[in-house]
Every structure is written in C-alpha cells, then in structure tokens.
Design an enzyme around this catalytic site. Structure first.
Site, short mmCIF file in Angstrom:
data_model
loop_
_atom_site.label_atom_id
_atom_site.label_comp_id
_atom_site.label_asym_id
_atom_site.label_seq_id
_atom_site.Cartn_x
_atom_site.Cartn_y
_atom_site.Cartn_z
N SER A 243 -5.41 2.87 6.09
CA SER A 243 -5.26 4.03 5.21
C SER A 243 -5.50 5.31 6.00
CB SER A 243 -6.21 3.91 4.01
OG SER A 243 -5.95 4.89 3.04
N GLU A 364 0.75 -1.34 -2.66
CA GLU A 364 -0.31 -0.39 -2.28
C GLU A 364 -0.87 0.37 -3.49
OE1 GLU A 364 -1.43 0.11 0.86
OE2 GLU A 364 0.19 -0.42 2.24
N HIS A 464 -3.74 -1.74 -1.95
CA HIS A 464 -4.25 -1.03 -0.78
C HIS A 464 -5.67 -1.52 -0.47
CE1 HIS A 464 -3.89 2.52 1.81
NE2 HIS A 464 -5.05 3.00 1.37
#
Length: 556
Positions: A243, A364, A464
């Site tokens: 990320s 995600e 995610h």
C-alpha cells in the site's frame, strides 16, 4: 526438552508479546521473551546463565532479546529527533552512546491522526506513544554472524499513518523460517514528512517535501553501515512494502540517494507512478499557513508550533467531501531529492539494475468499504441492476462489456464481487511492469493474489492487506483477518519462502511453486496466488484493453 525450553513453550506467547508493547512494561517484556534476566533459577541451589545478544553499531553497542529463537532489537535510533529546529529538515545521525544500550521494546510511532479501527488491520498500528523522535527501526535476525539477505519493510497507511513497529509486522517468523534479516522502519509522516517549504522558506527547507523519504534513505544507509553486525549482507538488501509502503518503494527507486543501497524491491498494492508537483505542494502549504494564521514570511514559526497543533490543523475529518483532499501529503517532485516522476513516463534509470516483484490483490476496495458502514453497505448486496449502475458511473458505456467479461470468467460470482473486482483492476501495476520490462536491464515479476478470507462471512473476498500475514509467515497471529483454516500455514510458507528467495537471489522461483517467468509485453506472465499457485499469461486480457483505452497506457 530441557527445563528452560519447557518453561518457554508453556508461556502464552501472544499475551506476553502484547504486554511487551505497552509502555512501562519493559521488565515484564524482557522476562517473557527470556532474555532480559541474566540469571534464572532452575532448581534448588542451581542457576543458569542466559546470554542476551549484543551487537555493535556505529553509534554504540545494543543489547536485544531472544524471541522464539530469533534475536530481536527494537527501537534502534537511526536518526536524531526531528522536533524543534530539526523539524522539516533532512534527518541527522543519532547521538552516539557509551556502554550497552538496551533495545527491548518498540520506539515511538510517528505523529499521525487516528482513525476508526478497521477490524482487518487491528495489529497494523503500534500501541506506542507518538513522538517526533520517531526515527527508529527494529531488526530481527537468526544470528549475529553470517551473511544473510536483508529485507527492509516499509509499512502502509499512505504517507499519513501506520508504523513499521506494529505487531502485524513483527519480523521474527519471517526471519526464522527463511534465514533472513528483517528490518522494519518508522519514519516521518503527513505534515511532518511531506510539507513542501522549499519555495517559500528557501534553501534551509529544500528537503522538506521529501523529509519522510529521506528518513527511509537514512535507515537504508544505517542498514548498509551496520547490518553486517546483525548477520546481514549489506550488499543484498531488498525493499518490500505494501500500500503506502509499496508507494514508498516505488518512489525510492526513483531517488538518486538510494543508488547502491537497494538491490531488489517488492511493491505490493502500491504502484506509485507519479509524485506531487511543486505547484500542488505549494498550494497545500499556503492552505496550511492560512489555517494557522501565518504569513508566507513566517515559515520558521512552523518549527515552533506544538506537534498537536500541526496535527489538528491538517485534520479534516468530519468536514465533508470538499475538505477530504485538502492535506493529502506525499513525496514531492522537487528537482533535487526526487528529480522527476519516479515511473512516468518511463522506469527510473537510477534503479534500472534492480529486479522487482509487482502485484495486487483481487478486491482491494473491500478493505476501504466496511460492510457495516451505511455508506458502503449497499455495495455488498448489489443486484444486476445495481452492478450496472455502479459500473456505468465509473466506466460509462463500457460497463456492459466489463460485466460480460467478468461473468464469463466467474459465472457464479455475485454482482458485488464483480463490482469489487472491476474496481481493483491493477492498471498502474501493469504500467509499472511494462515500463520496467521496456527498460530491459532487470526483470519484473507480476502477481495477483486471489485468496479469499472467510471472516465477515466472506463478503470482503480478497481485501487490501490480506496477503501480509502470509508474507510475514504469521497467519496464526491474525485470526481477525484470516480466520483459522487448516491451509493458512501452507500458503504462508510458500509466500514467505518466495519473497525470501527473491531477496536471496533476485528470482522468486522455489521448488514450492510453479516456475514463475519474468514479465514481458508479449506473454504478460502473471502468477495467480491462492492455495494453489498458477501461471497465467495476460490474465483478463479483454478487461485490460478496456481499462487501457479508458485511462491510457504505455503499451497495447
């Protein structure tokens, strides 16, 4: 099994690890990890010496702890405090010390705004106090001698929050299972790390827009200078991040200061192609000055304000959508530390010889859209009409074709899953891999992680961050994120093993998985990672073509 081993295997390791992270419990933490007390009684009239690991560094000696067979050193200073007259400036070396410094517990977390807890990442933020004296790192090593691959972890949270010292990123499992040295970094964030003052404040503040990135460079320099004393190889350092951490890796590969300090890189769900322009950064600075009632000629006053006042000034929560992006800090293309957009229009020449792994997870967005939030709840119960409406809003006349393509791939997929899959199509990751391949000097390896978590009834599919417990080989620590299925450890051993193999050799290939060829723009070979791994050429080709036409791409 001897008495000492029996004693430690009976301890509730998880509870004790948590207690070690609470301020004021250093002595308890040490005894729990079995390494702070030099003498312990094992029977009437008998004592046994328990050696604590001591490592040399350029600043002085450090004493760590033993954590499940791994030597852990927590809260090592790699830079001086960034408060006061050091605020917004490039990092400075820490003050040396005499004697042996105990590094038994995590150091401070960078100042940041709190947020509503996400049940999927309860362990991603360190339960430690926040301070501008946050240039600290943790080292996990199987032993102080040897020449092991070094894996330097950069945490997520955008450029605004998070901590490398968080419980989820404890490196002992990864280090022990794969015989690598793991380094996890805390560094400046948000206004403290990325407020660009170079144009208004002059040369003194020339580094301010990338202070947080320069902190990481300083950590890499510390690693280069000291990691041999921890059993690591300074000539074999892999950056890996997810990320915001992946975005930091992407950016660092375009910074001249990292040349020779990074030898391999892994970018997970964080393919950042561009930085912030000076024009945009200057507008943000002017907005902050206005909010603080300061003039453009009062830049030095920013160094004198309390930490809490700066955080309060950038806090736009609850002020509506119009204010949400007002203080969106990140690395600045300042012409000095970051000479150009790191991956646009081409891959950075500075890191041309650095092999990379690039990838993402299948849905995600389900991480950012909790189903118990009234704003997002409808997205988890879409019908066909709702799916079409949502995709039309985003992809206009291509919505019907996208639905057709995803339906063909997964006939039984719910409308909500198709929506989340389309939303997560990794256009930037593909562009990044294309540009790395076009450079022709080091390979890129592409993956898509499709394993689905059963928590919350499976509604979030592959959110995610979901791959991180497998990368860190600690799925048993994350039942809130993964559940507790029987196959978790097998996938963790594969994934952590592949990441470590790449760190060791520059190739992710191991006997545990199918052969993983490098990416090119003919086959576009991608590893699909699930309980079973499989190689697919150009997955979702037709979807990729639609997304290219919508957003533009370097290759067809």
């Amino acid at each position: 099994m001897n008495r000492k081993t029996l004693l430690y295997t009976k301890l509730d390791r998880r509870a004790l690890l948590k207690s070690s992270l609470i301020g004021g419990a250093a002595a308890l933490a040490g005894s729990c990890f079995g390494s702070l007390i030099p003498e312990m009684a094992w029977g009437a009239g008998a004592t046994a010496k328990y050696e604590t690991p001591v490592a040399e560094t350029a600043s002085g000696k450090l004493r760590g702890v033993i954590q499940q067979g791994v030597q852990a050193f927590r809260g090592i200073p790699y830079g001086a405090s960034t408060a006061g007259s050091n605020r917004f400036l490039a990092p400075r070396k820490p003050e040396p010390w005499t004697g042996v410094r105990d590094v038994f517990q995590n150091g401070p977390t960078a100042p940041q705004l709190g947020g509503p807890p996400n049940p999927l990442i309860l362990g991603h933020r360190a339960p430690s106090f926040e301070s501008e004296d946050c240039l600290v790192l943790n080292v996990f090593t199987p032993g102080l001698s040897g020449k092991r691959p070094v894996m330097v972890w950069l945490h997520g949270g955008g450029f605004a929050g998070g901590a490398g010292s968080a419980h989820s990123f404890d490196g002992n499992y990864l280090a022990r299972a794969n015989d690598v040295v793991v380094v996890a970094v805390n560094h400046r964030l948000n206004v403290f790390g990325y407020l660009y003052l170079g144009d208004l404040g002059g040369e003194k503040y020339a580094d301010s827009g990338n202070a947080g990135m320069l902190d990481i460079v300083a950590a890499l320099q510390w690693t280069h200078d000291n990691i041999a004393h921890f059993g690591g190889d300074p000539g074999n350092v892999t950056l890996f991040g997810q990320s915001g951490g992946g975005a930091k890796v992407s950016t660092l590969l375009g910074m001249p200061a990292t040349k020779g300090l990074v030898h391999k890189a892994i970018i997970e769900s964080g393919s950042a192609l561009k930085g912030r322009s000076r024009e945009t950064a200057n507008k943000t600075t002017e907005q902050l000055l206005t909010k603080l009632n300061l003039q453009k000629n009062q830049i030095d006053e920013l160094q004198k304000l309390p930490m809490e006042k700066l955080l309060a000034a950038i806090d736009t929560r609850g002020q509506g959508p119009a204010a949400a992006g007002t203080f969106n800090f990140g690395p600045v293309v300042d012409g000095k530390n970051l000479p150009r957009d790191p991956w646009d229009p081409t891959a950075p020449e500075i890191s041309a010889d650095v092999p990379v792994i690039i990838g993402s997870v299948n849905t995600e967005g389900t991480f950012f859209m909790p189903p118990d939030n009234p704003q997002f709840a409808p997205l988890y119960s879409l019908d066909d009409a709702g799916l079409k409406a949502q995709l039309t809003q985003r992809y206009a006349e291509q919505a019907d074709k996208l639905i057709e393509l995803y339906r063909k791939e997964s006939p039984d997929a719910s409308p909500s899953k198709i929506f989340f899959e389309a939303l997560a199509f990794p256009s930037d990751a593909i562009r990044q891999a294309e540009r790395k391949f076009a450079q022709g000097k080091a390979p890129a390896y592409m993956y898509l992680f499709t394993w689905e978590t059963p928590v919350e009834g499976g509604r979030r599919h592959s959110p995610h961050t979901i791959e991180l417990p497998f990368v860190f080989n600690n799925p048993q620590e994350k039942p809130d994120e993964l559940g507790n299925g029987p196959d978790l450890q097998s996938l963790a051993e594969k994934m952590s093993g592949v990441w470590a193999a790449f760190a060791r050799t520059g190739s992710p290939n191991t006997p545990l998985t199918p052969k993983w060829p490098a990416y090119n723009t003919d086959q576009r070979t991608t590893m699909i990672i699930n309980d079973e791994w499989k190689v697919v050429n150009d997955p979702r080709h037709d979807v990729r073509m639609i997304m290219q036409n919508l957003k533009g791409s370097a290759a067809s």
